[in-house]
Scaffold this motif. Structure first.
Motif, PDB file in Angstrom:
ATOM      1  N   ALA A 271       0.846  -1.200   0.000  1.00  0.00           N
ATOM      2  CA  ALA A 271       0.000   0.000   0.000  1.00  0.00           C
ATOM      3  C   ALA A 271       0.880   1.249   0.000  1.00  0.00           C
ATOM      4  O   ALA A 271       2.052   1.204   0.391  1.00  0.00           O
ATOM      5  N   GLU A 272       0.303   2.363  -0.406  1.00  0.00           N
ATOM      6  CA  GLU A 272       1.090   3.600  -0.437  1.00  0.00           C
ATOM      7  C   GLU A 272       1.618   3.947   0.952  1.00  0.00           C
ATOM      8  O   GLU A 272       2.765   4.359   1.110  1.00  0.00           O
ATOM      9  N   ASP A 273       0.798   3.758   1.976  1.00  0.00           N
ATOM     10  CA  ASP A 273       1.238   3.936   3.365  1.00  0.00           C
ATOM     11  C   ASP A 273       0.722   2.742   4.172  1.00  0.00           C
ATOM     12  O   ASP A 273      -0.433   2.732   4.595  1.00  0.00           O
ATOM     13  N   PRO A 274       1.542   1.713   4.381  1.00  0.00           N
ATOM     14  CA  PRO A 274       1.072   0.505   5.069  1.00  0.00           C
ATOM     15  C   PRO A 274       0.514   0.750   6.463  1.00  0.00           C
ATOM     16  O   PRO A 274      -0.289  -0.044   6.956  1.00  0.00           O
ATOM     17  N   ARG A 275       0.898   1.850   7.094  1.00  0.00           N
ATOM     18  CA  ARG A 275       0.402   2.124   8.457  1.00  0.00           C
ATOM     19  C   ARG A 275      -1.105   2.367   8.484  1.00  0.00           C
ATOM     20  O   ARG A 275      -1.743   2.245   9.532  1.00  0.00           O
ATOM     21  N   ASP A 276      -1.680   2.704   7.327  1.00  0.00           N
ATOM     22  CA  ASP A 276      -3.120   2.941   7.265  1.00  0.00           C
ATOM     23  C   ASP A 276      -3.930   1.693   7.602  1.00  0.00           C
ATOM     24  O   ASP A 276      -5.106   1.781   7.960  1.00  0.00           O
ATOM     25  N   TRP A 277      -3.311   0.522   7.468  1.00  0.00           N
ATOM     26  CA  TRP A 277      -4.052  -0.721   7.661  1.00  0.00           C
ATOM     27  C   TRP A 277      -4.380  -0.993   9.124  1.00  0.00           C
ATOM     28  O   TRP A 277      -5.352  -1.683   9.428  1.00  0.00           O
ATOM     29  N   LYS A 278      -3.568  -0.492  10.036  1.00  0.00           N
ATOM     30  CA  LYS A 278      -3.653  -0.944  11.424  1.00  0.00           C
ATOM     31  C   LYS A 278      -5.028  -0.686  12.031  1.00  0.00           C
ATOM     32  O   LYS A 278      -5.674  -1.597  12.569  1.00  0.00           O
ATOM     33  N   THR A 279      -5.514   0.543  11.966  1.00  0.00           N
ATOM     34  CA  THR A 279      -6.819   0.863  12.561  1.00  0.00           C
ATOM     35  C   THR A 279      -7.955   0.219  11.768  1.00  0.00           C
ATOM     36  O   THR A 279      -8.959  -0.198  12.356  1.00  0.00           O
ATOM     37  N   GLN A 280      -7.791   0.108  10.458  1.00  0.00           N
ATOM     38  CA  GLN A 280      -8.860  -0.465   9.642  1.00  0.00           C
ATOM     39  C   GLN A 280      -9.029  -1.956   9.910  1.00  0.00           C
ATOM     40  O   GLN A 280     -10.143  -2.468   9.956  1.00  0.00           O
ATOM     41  N   LEU A 281      -7.913  -2.659  10.096  1.00  0.00           N
ATOM     42  CA  LEU A 281      -8.006  -4.082  10.412  1.00  0.00           C
ATOM     43  C   LEU A 281      -8.590  -4.303  11.804  1.00  0.00           C
ATOM     44  O   LEU A 281      -9.304  -5.281  12.034  1.00  0.00           O
ATOM     45  N   ALA A 282      -8.285  -3.401  12.729  1.00  0.00           N
ATOM     46  CA  ALA A 282      -8.848  -3.519  14.077  1.00  0.00           C
ATOM     47  C   ALA A 282     -10.376  -3.388  14.030  1.00  0.00           C
ATOM     48  O   ALA A 282     -11.098  -4.151  14.694  1.00  0.00           O
ATOM     49  N   SER A 283     -10.876  -2.442  13.247  1.00  0.00           N
ATOM     50  CA  SER A 283     -12.326  -2.285  13.107  1.00  0.00           C
ATOM     51  C   SER A 283     -12.938  -3.477  12.376  1.00  0.00           C
ATOM     52  O   SER A 283     -14.019  -3.951  12.728  1.00  0.00           O
ATOM     53  N   LEU A 284     -12.241  -3.969  11.367  1.00  0.00           N
ATOM     54  CA  LEU A 284     -12.753  -5.097  10.592  1.00  0.00           C
ATOM     55  C   LEU A 284     -12.891  -6.350  11.456  1.00  0.00           C
ATOM     56  O   LEU A 284     -13.861  -7.100  11.315  1.00  0.00           O
ATOM     57  N   SER A 285     -11.927  -6.589  12.358  1.00  0.00           N
ATOM     58  CA  SER A 285     -11.982  -7.792  13.198  1.00  0.00           C
ATOM     59  C   SER A 285     -13.229  -7.825  14.056  1.00  0.00           C
ATOM     60  O   SER A 285     -13.756  -8.898  14.373  1.00  0.00           O
ATOM     61  N   ILE A 286     -13.749  -6.655  14.437  1.00  0.00           N
ATOM     62  CA  ILE A 286     -14.985  -6.591  15.228  1.00  0.00           C
ATOM     63  C   ILE A 286     -16.198  -6.818  14.331  1.00  0.00           C
ATOM     64  O   ILE A 286     -17.124  -7.564  14.676  1.00  0.00           O
ATOM     65  N   ALA A 287     -16.184  -6.196  13.155  1.00  0.00           N
ATOM     66  CA  ALA A 287     -17.335  -6.323  12.239  1.00  0.00           C
ATOM     67  C   ALA A 287     -17.515  -7.750  11.753  1.00  0.00           C
ATOM     68  O   ALA A 287     -18.637  -8.186  11.467  1.00  0.00           O
ATOM     69  N   LEU A 288     -16.451  -8.521  11.672  1.00  0.00           N
ATOM     70  CA  LEU A 288     -16.538  -9.879  11.139  1.00  0.00           C
ATOM     71  C   LEU A 288     -17.328 -10.825  12.031  1.00  0.00           C
ATOM     72  O   LEU A 288     -17.736 -11.908  11.577  1.00  0.00           O
ATOM     73  N   ASN A 289     -17.536 -10.461  13.295  1.00  0.00           N
ATOM     74  CA  ASN A 289     -18.276 -11.343  14.211  1.00  0.00           C
ATOM     75  C   ASN A 289     -19.687 -11.639  13.707  1.00  0.00           C
ATOM     76  O   ASN A 289     -20.281 -12.664  14.062  1.00  0.00           O
ATOM     77  N   LYS A 290     -20.231 -10.753  12.884  1.00  0.00           N
ATOM     78  CA  LYS A 290     -21.594 -10.945  12.378  1.00  0.00           C
ATOM     79  C   LYS A 290     -21.650 -11.852  11.156  1.00  0.00           C
ATOM     80  O   LYS A 290     -22.730 -12.188  10.684  1.00  0.00           O
ATOM     81  N   TYR A 291     -20.474 -12.256  10.645  1.00  0.00           N
ATOM     82  CA  TYR A 291     -20.449 -12.996   9.384  1.00  0.00           C
ATOM     83  C   TYR A 291     -19.618 -14.270   9.553  1.00  0.00           C
ATOM     84  O   TYR A 291     -18.428 -14.307   9.184  1.00  0.00           O
ATOM     85  N   PRO A 292     -20.209 -15.318  10.111  1.00  0.00           N
ATOM     86  CA  PRO A 292     -19.442 -16.536  10.427  1.00  0.00           C
ATOM     87  C   PRO A 292     -18.952 -17.306   9.207  1.00  0.00           C
ATOM     88  O   PRO A 292     -18.082 -18.156   9.336  1.00  0.00           O
ATOM     89  N   TYR A 293     -19.509 -17.031   8.025  1.00  0.00           N
ATOM     90  CA  TYR A 293     -19.118 -17.785   6.831  1.00  0.00           C
ATOM     91  C   TYR A 293     -18.014 -17.083   6.040  1.00  0.00           C
ATOM     92  O   TYR A 293     -17.801 -17.379   4.862  1.00  0.00           O
ATOM     93  N   VAL A 294     -17.303 -16.147   6.680  1.00  0.00           N
ATOM     94  CA  VAL A 294     -16.226 -15.399   6.016  1.00  0.00           C
ATOM     95  C   VAL A 294     -14.948 -15.500   6.836  1.00  0.00           C
ATOM     96  O   VAL A 294     -14.977 -15.374   8.070  1.00  0.00           O
ATOM     97  N   LEU A 295     -13.830 -15.729   6.160  1.00  0.00           N
ATOM     98  CA  LEU A 295     -12.506 -15.661   6.767  1.00  0.00           C
ATOM     99  C   LEU A 295     -11.674 -14.666   5.960  1.00  0.00           C
ATOM    100  O   LEU A 295     -11.526 -14.812   4.750  1.00  0.00           O
ATOM    101  N   VAL A 296     -11.156 -13.636   6.628  1.00  0.00           N
ATOM    102  CA  VAL A 296     -10.309 -12.634   5.976  1.00  0.00           C
ATOM    103  C   VAL A 296      -8.848 -12.963   6.284  1.00  0.00           C
ATOM    104  O   VAL A 296      -8.472 -13.127   7.442  1.00  0.00           O
TER     105      VAL A 296
END
Length: 549
Positions: A271-296
């Motif tokens: 990515a242009e700035d890899p540090r951008d991923w850190k907060t976005q992945l943290a939010s994504l890990s919480i949102a994934l709890n609603k979708y048991p048929y998905v693995l990121v």
């Protein structure tokens, strides 16, 4: 291009094929070099599953990955049957406790069988409901075993086996629950260890499972969100509006298929700035709890891990083929039609996936007939020389008409990069500076020789400090040492080379104190020893040096 491939046209979107494949001129001419380049970047025929992929397939709930469930269940059933028969033939005073042990094992057999069926049917709610904690009765079985051994009862051996299988069953249940609770996993490996190959294999369709989604970290610009990646996916002609909408769509597809489906983001570090991923992945890990048929699944290089991945995310590391090395070598040699029956192979070297591929490509690049030990590179130096010749040939073949490159241009560029790495006394170079040195800064990026070398896997972008932009390095240290040594030997004539070699600056860089030593000193020194006889009319390096070098 699809006519020359075994897979669907959708796989052509991968970074491992290179964007130049899609230029109209190449497609119009049916450029065979482009097609061959596609096949060289992703070879499903030689894909070797390693520990990290096994763990990912377990997290996906694939039945084959959990075959141990039925193996342990079968062992439990066999031993309980034998114990019941032995109890009839040889009654004992501990019959009630032994009966409880058999009942516990029978219940576990039922649980394991039920879980195996649930995984095959994609019923993950059943999997999550299974209580996996080991109960206190396991400790009581140890006491029972001691009492059976004390009276020398024949059933003691069977009971010992049964208790061991009970422990194995509980470990399996615990592992299963942890795997199914995990919905975001990071795969970490150095360059050339097969992260993109893993991403392609994991998302490829199978007979019993539809394809997953493969995205690329390089598509994320500074201050963009995951939604920008989702916009690249089009469903019924409409781009997906948000990443959560994409996850929801994949979850629905997974429910219909009765299987967990993967969304893989390959190369977070690109990515242009890899540090951008850190907060976005943290939010994504919480949102994934609603979708048991998905693995990121996210892949990235090791030196970007701390600044890119949030704490608490499960991490899998790829360190080479390890215990799967023999199988990998067998697959590669079979695909490249190499007969190694009379050869003593450098297995420690071939444990690196990139080196194994280089070794096979230079041994039998065309795969037209079976070759033997006589075609193998006899040293690491020979391997690098022949591989770099192939790289130069491919870049020359695929260079656009508006900016032609010849093989000599590529080798000259590699020599200049090697000399620049020596002069910089480091592992990395600033991309803007090296493009100026190569006269590459006046060319568009899509016609750049630096980009061509990056596409070929010779150069890669690295993270040094947040304030140092666009750094590049050679894909791994041994090859970097070879390029530096080759560049230096080409840069100095015979008399100049000897005086350069004896200068205090050179001696300190190759064998001085730590603060004076070049970071790649050992790799450069080995490469100099190997290349000097080739480049300097059979002159041996050791004759030009004093102790301790």
């Amino acid at each position: 291009v699809e006519e020359h491939l075994s897979g669907p046209a959708e796989i052509l979107r991968g970074t491992y094929f290179g964007e130049y494949v899609f230029t109209p001129a190449l497609l119009h001419e049916k450029h065979t070099g482009a097609v061959e380049q596609i096949r060289k970047r992703w070879l499903p025929e030689v894909h070797q599953i390693v520990g990290a992929e096994r763990a990912l397939r377990r997290a996906l709930g694939e039945g084959e990955a959990w075959s141990d469930l039925m193996k342990v269940a079968q062992r439990l059933q066999n031993v309980t049957t034998a114990m019941e028969k032995e109890m009839i033939e040889s009654p004992l005073n501990l019959g009630e406790e032994v009966t409880q042990l058999i009942e516990n094992a029978t219940h576990l057999t039922y649980i394991l069988s039920r879980l195996n069926t649930a995984l095959k049917d994609g019923d993950y709610d059943v999997v999550r409901e299974i209580h996996t904690s080991q109960d206190s009765s396991e400790n009581r079985w140890n006491t029972l075993l001691r009492r059976l051994r004390a009276v020398r009862h024949p059933i003691a051996l069977l009971a010992s086996n049964l208790v061991a299988d009970i422990h194995a069953a509980h470990r399996l249940l615990t592992d299963l629950r942890k795997a199914m609770d995990c919905q975001l996993i990071a795969v970490v490996a150095d360059a050339g260890y097969g992260k993109t190959q893993l991403a392609a294999q994991l998302t490829a369709p199978k007979e019993n499972r539809p394809a997953g989604i493969l995205l690329y970290g390089r598509d994320l610009a500074t201050r963009e969100s995951l939604d920008a990646l989702a916009n690249r996916i089009v469903i019924n002609g409409t781009p997906v509006s948000s990443f959560e909408m994409l996850v929801a769509a994949v979850d629905a597809a997974g429910q219909r298929a009765g299987l967990r489906l993967p969304i893989v983001i390959d190369g977070l570090n690109e990515a242009e700035d890899p540090r951008d991923w850190k907060t976005q992945l943290a939010s994504l890990s919480i949102a994934l709890n609603k979708y048991p048929y998905v693995l990121v699944v996210c892949t990235l290089r090791s030196d970007f891990y701390k600044e890119t991945v949030p704490d608490g995310i499960q991490c899998l590391e790829i360190t080479g083929f390890e215990r799967d090395l023999d199988s990998a070598v067998q697959q590669y040699f079979q695909y490249y039609r190499i007969d190694h029956s009379d050869a003593q192979l450098p297995l420690s070297l071939l444990n690196h996936p990139l080196t194994l591929r280089m070794f096979c490509e230079v041994t039998n690049p065309n795969r037209e007939k079976i070759v033997g030990v006589e075609s193998m590179p006899e040293s690491l130096t020979s391997l690098f020389e022949r591989y770099l010749d192939q790289v130069a040939e491919r870049i020359a073949q695929l260079s656009p008409r508006s900016q032609r490159y010849y093989e000599s241009d590529v080798r000259t560029a590699l020599n200049k990069i090697g000399v620049s790495l020596w002069e910089a006394q480091g592992r990395t170079l600033c991309m803007e500076n090296i493009r100026i040195i190569l006269g590459d800064d006046r060319r568009p990026w899509d016609q750049s020789i630096v980009r061509a070398l990056e596409q070929e896997g010779i150069l890669l972008r690295v993270s040094v400090d947040s304030w140092v932009p666009n750094q590049i390095s050679i894909v791994y240290d041994a090859l970097a040492g070879h390029l530096i040594a080759d560049g230096l030997l080409g840069n100095y004539g015979d008399s100049q080379f000897e005086s350069w070699l004896r200068s205090p600056t050179t001696i300190n860089a190759l064998g001085g104190d730590l603060n004076q030593l070049h970071p790649l000193a050992s790799d450069i020194f080995r490469a100099l020893a190997a290349l000097t006889p080739y480049r300097k009319h059979r002159q041996q390096l050791w004759k030009l040096l004093d102790n301790p070098l």
